[in-house]
Write a protein that holds these residues in place. Structure first.
Motif, PDB file in Angstrom:
ATOM      1  N   PRO A 150     -18.782   7.180  -6.853  1.00 53.67           N
ATOM      2  CA  PRO A 150     -17.081   7.138  -6.852  1.00 53.67           C
ATOM      3  C   PRO A 150     -16.358   5.263  -7.128  1.00 53.67           C
ATOM      4  N   VAL A 151     -15.541   5.532  -7.869  1.00 57.18           N
ATOM      5  CA  VAL A 151     -14.959   4.334  -7.937  1.00 57.18           C
ATOM      6  C   VAL A 151     -14.315   3.068  -6.890  1.00 57.18           C
ATOM      7  N   LEU A 152     -14.366   2.298  -6.377  1.00 62.38           N
ATOM      8  CA  LEU A 152     -13.519   1.426  -5.541  1.00 62.38           C
ATOM      9  C   LEU A 152     -12.643   0.131  -5.490  1.00 62.38           C
ATOM     10  N   THR A 153     -11.014   1.106  -5.555  1.00 60.24           N
ATOM     11  CA  THR A 153      -9.988   0.063  -5.624  1.00 60.24           C
ATOM     12  C   THR A 153      -9.600  -0.519  -4.754  1.00 60.24           C
ATOM     13  N   ILE A 154      -8.190  -1.346  -4.771  1.00 61.12           N
ATOM     14  CA  ILE A 154      -7.429  -2.189  -4.276  1.00 61.12           C
ATOM     15  C   ILE A 154      -6.412  -1.679  -4.931  1.00 61.12           C
ATOM     16  N   THR A 155      -5.113  -2.100  -3.573  1.00 53.54           N
ATOM     17  CA  THR A 155      -3.849  -2.369  -4.570  1.00 53.54           C
ATOM     18  C   THR A 155      -2.823  -3.829  -4.650  1.00 53.54           C
ATOM     19  N   SER A 157      -0.594  -5.046  -3.420  1.00 50.09           N
ATOM     20  CA  SER A 157       0.008  -5.641  -1.916  1.00 50.09           C
ATOM     21  C   SER A 157      -1.127  -5.830  -0.708  1.00 50.09           C
ATOM     22  N   ASP A 158      -3.157  -5.447  -1.136  1.00 44.78           N
ATOM     23  CA  ASP A 158      -3.595  -5.858  -0.271  1.00 44.78           C
ATOM     24  C   ASP A 158      -3.621  -6.884  -0.648  1.00 44.78           C
ATOM     25  N   ASN A 159      -4.291  -7.953   0.242  1.00 42.15           N
ATOM     26  CA  ASN A 159      -4.986  -9.484   0.427  1.00 42.15           C
ATOM     27  C   ASN A 159      -5.954  -9.551  -0.342  1.00 42.15           C
ATOM     28  N   VAL A 160      -6.100 -11.093  -0.694  1.00 44.86           N
ATOM     29  CA  VAL A 160      -7.430 -11.020  -1.404  1.00 44.86           C
ATOM     30  C   VAL A 160      -8.774 -11.206  -0.895  1.00 44.86           C
ATOM     31  N   ALA A 161      -8.184 -11.636   0.690  1.00 45.72           N
ATOM     32  CA  ALA A 161      -9.520 -10.993   1.704  1.00 45.72           C
ATOM     33  C   ALA A 161     -10.578  -9.967   1.951  1.00 45.72           C
ATOM     34  N   LYS A 162      -9.292  -8.724   1.887  1.00 45.03           N
ATOM     35  CA  LYS A 162     -10.051  -7.788   1.399  1.00 45.03           C
ATOM     36  C   LYS A 162     -10.878  -7.411   0.438  1.00 45.03           C
ATOM     37  N   ALA A 163      -9.815  -7.799  -1.035  1.00 51.19           N
ATOM     38  CA  ALA A 163     -10.811  -7.830  -1.936  1.00 51.19           C
ATOM     39  C   ALA A 163     -11.850  -8.072  -1.899  1.00 51.19           C
ATOM     40  N   ARG A 164     -12.011  -9.113  -1.429  1.00 46.57           N
ATOM     41  CA  ARG A 164     -13.480 -10.463  -1.464  1.00 46.57           C
ATOM     42  C   ARG A 164     -14.266  -9.984  -0.598  1.00 46.57           C
ATOM     43  N   TRP A 165     -13.578  -8.848   0.501  1.00 44.21           N
ATOM     44  CA  TRP A 165     -14.828  -8.335   1.228  1.00 44.21           C
ATOM     45  C   TRP A 165     -15.921  -7.044   1.077  1.00 44.21           C
ATOM     46  N   LEU A 166     -14.890  -6.813   0.285  1.00 47.47           N
ATOM     47  CA  LEU A 166     -14.970  -5.171  -0.362  1.00 47.47           C
ATOM     48  C   LEU A 166     -15.791  -5.147  -1.534  1.00 47.47           C
ATOM     49  N   MET A 167     -15.681  -5.986  -2.452  1.00 47.69           N
ATOM     50  CA  MET A 167     -16.183  -6.185  -3.675  1.00 47.69           C
ATOM     51  C   MET A 167     -18.257  -6.938  -2.709  1.00 47.69           C
ATOM     52  N   LYS A 169     -19.473  -6.330   0.112  1.00 50.65           N
ATOM     53  CA  LYS A 169     -20.061  -5.637   1.247  1.00 50.65           C
ATOM     54  C   LYS A 169     -20.488  -4.542   0.428  1.00 50.65           C
ATOM     55  N   HIS A 170     -20.028  -3.946  -0.843  1.00 48.70           N
ATOM     56  CA  HIS A 170     -20.666  -2.597  -1.238  1.00 48.70           C
ATOM     57  C   HIS A 170     -21.489  -3.724  -3.042  1.00 48.70           C
ATOM     58  N   GLY A 171     -21.462  -4.753  -3.337  1.00 44.90           N
ATOM     59  CA  GLY A 171     -22.287  -5.336  -3.758  1.00 44.90           C
ATOM     60  C   GLY A 171     -21.079  -5.206  -5.265  1.00 44.90           C
ATOM     61  N   ILE A 172     -20.518  -5.123  -5.882  1.00 46.10           N
ATOM     62  CA  ILE A 172     -20.163  -4.936  -7.174  1.00 46.10           C
ATOM     63  C   ILE A 172     -19.057  -6.358  -7.445  1.00 46.10           C
TER      64      ILE A 172
END
Length: 386
Positions: A150-155, A157-167, A169-172
């Protein structure tokens, strides 16, 4: 016992495509004395991620990895010789299947190509490789068969820190940005690292509207996302996806069905499809039952480390054993990795099998780095003595 499949290639004797037909002149060639202040802008402008470093005899002595430089925040005054990585390369007489394996294992976008004397001939891009193997993909292969899900997405309004953390953490390497069910943009890890690098520079040389890294990480994703997004349906032929990636100059596509995001397809996913018709499974043997939650984490840790290791040495054989101790309260992990020159072995224990594997893989990584550095220092001393 749990078997985790690791793909290795069997030579394709029916496919006679020559590597010499695919290589091109490297857009950026670096001298060891060149400074990053001249190298990085060229790589950024040309969207080059790997630049070969050569000596006065055109022999490959190292590579400059764009994302590695940005992640390390290497000073612009640094010389190439102080920040270059060991010279991972492809030999001109390499079998195409082995070339595909190298690109898949390392996730690199470009590879220097050398002759039998170690001299730089040119560079091979993943884009040209994908075009070359397109007709060799499994018959009737669809995008949905090989996309990451399944694909991870972001909105937005989410901050950049969350986007970096998700990528991380999940190696994407990319995140689709969705507003409700609508795809509105995409964020790539390289773009994030690049922007963090520039906002962290001294003010006199800083680029962009952010005053520093902290402000940048707190900003909404909408302020830095790319709105030009290329997408494709999951039912489309995989060959059409290759054509789209190559023609648009992108490394991946967002997969959508009925307007909603259902997956992500990268160039590495296409390489995996090519390898499927030729694969030999060399299992990682786990001597305990691992629950379904732990298995993908174990695979992620192993693959992330192998990706880095494959840039330093040629992996010939690899195995992992996991055993329960104290009635399952602790786990012992043994990792064995053989390269062209040496067998590396490491063990680790932890209450969490994933943490134990990570520790053992870190030990293997450090052992290889030590050997590579030692060999590089030996060559350097030999050149000085000459």
């Amino acid at each position: 016992m749990v078997i985790i499949g690791i793909t290795f290639l069997r030579p394709n004797m029916d496919y006679n495509l020559m590597l010499s037909e695919l290589i091109q002149e490297s857009p950026v060639v670096v001298n060891a004395k060149d400074r990053l202040s001249s190298i990085i802008p060229k790589m950024r402008e040309l969207r080059i991620h790997t630049a070969p470093v050569v000596n006065d005899s055109s022999k490959l002595i190292g590579v400059i990895d764009y994302r590695d430089l940005l992640r390390r925040k290497a000073p612009l005054g640094s010389r190439a010789s102080s920040v270059m990585l060991p010279p991972h390369s492809i030999s001109l007489n390499s079998d195409i299947d082995n070339v595909v394996r190298k690109f898949y294992e390392t996730r690199l976008r470009e590879y220097p190509v050398i002759d039998n004397n170690g001299k730089l001939i040119g560079i091979l891009t993943r884009s040209r490789l994908l075009t070359a193997i397109k007709d060799q993909l499994p018959a009737n292969a669809k995008v949905g068969d090989y996309m990451t899900k399944p694909v991870l997405t972001i909105t937005p309004s989410d901050n950049v820190a969350k986007a970096r953390w998700l990528m991380i953490k999940h190696g994407i390497s990319r995140l689709p940005v969705v507003d409700g069910n609508r795809l509105v943009g995409v964020v790539s890890l390289t773009d994030l690292i690049e922007k963090i690098y520039y906002v962290s520079m001294p003010r006199r040389s800083r680029r962009g509207d952010f005053s520093g890294e902290e402000e940048f990480l707190a900003a909404p994703v909408s302020s830095i996302m790319t709105t030009q997004v290329y997408s494709i349906g999951s039912d489309k032929p995989l060959t059409k996806a290759v054509d789209l990636m190559v023609s648009k100059g992108v490394t991946g596509l967002i997969v959508t069905d009925d307007g909603g995001v259902v997956g992500v397809l990268s160039g590495s996913d296409v390489l995996k499809a090519y390898m499927d018709s030729k694969k030999i499974i060399l299992p990682i043997q786990a001597r305990i039952e691992i629950n379904n939650d732990a298995k993908p984490l174990i695979e992620k840790v192993i693959n992330n480390h192998l990706e880095k290791i494959s840039k330093l040495v040629n992996v010939v054989d690899f195995k992992v054993d996991i055993r329960a101790r104290d009635s399952g309260k602790r786990y012992e992990v043994t990792v064995r990795l053989k390269d062209d020159k040496e067998l590396h072995t490491a063990t680790a224990e932890d209450r969490d099998p994933v943490s134990a594997i990570r520790e053992a893989m870190d030990k293997i990584m450090q052992s290889i780095i030590k050997n590579v550095s030692k060999a590089r220092d030996t060559k350097r001393r030999s050149r000085i003595q000459e």
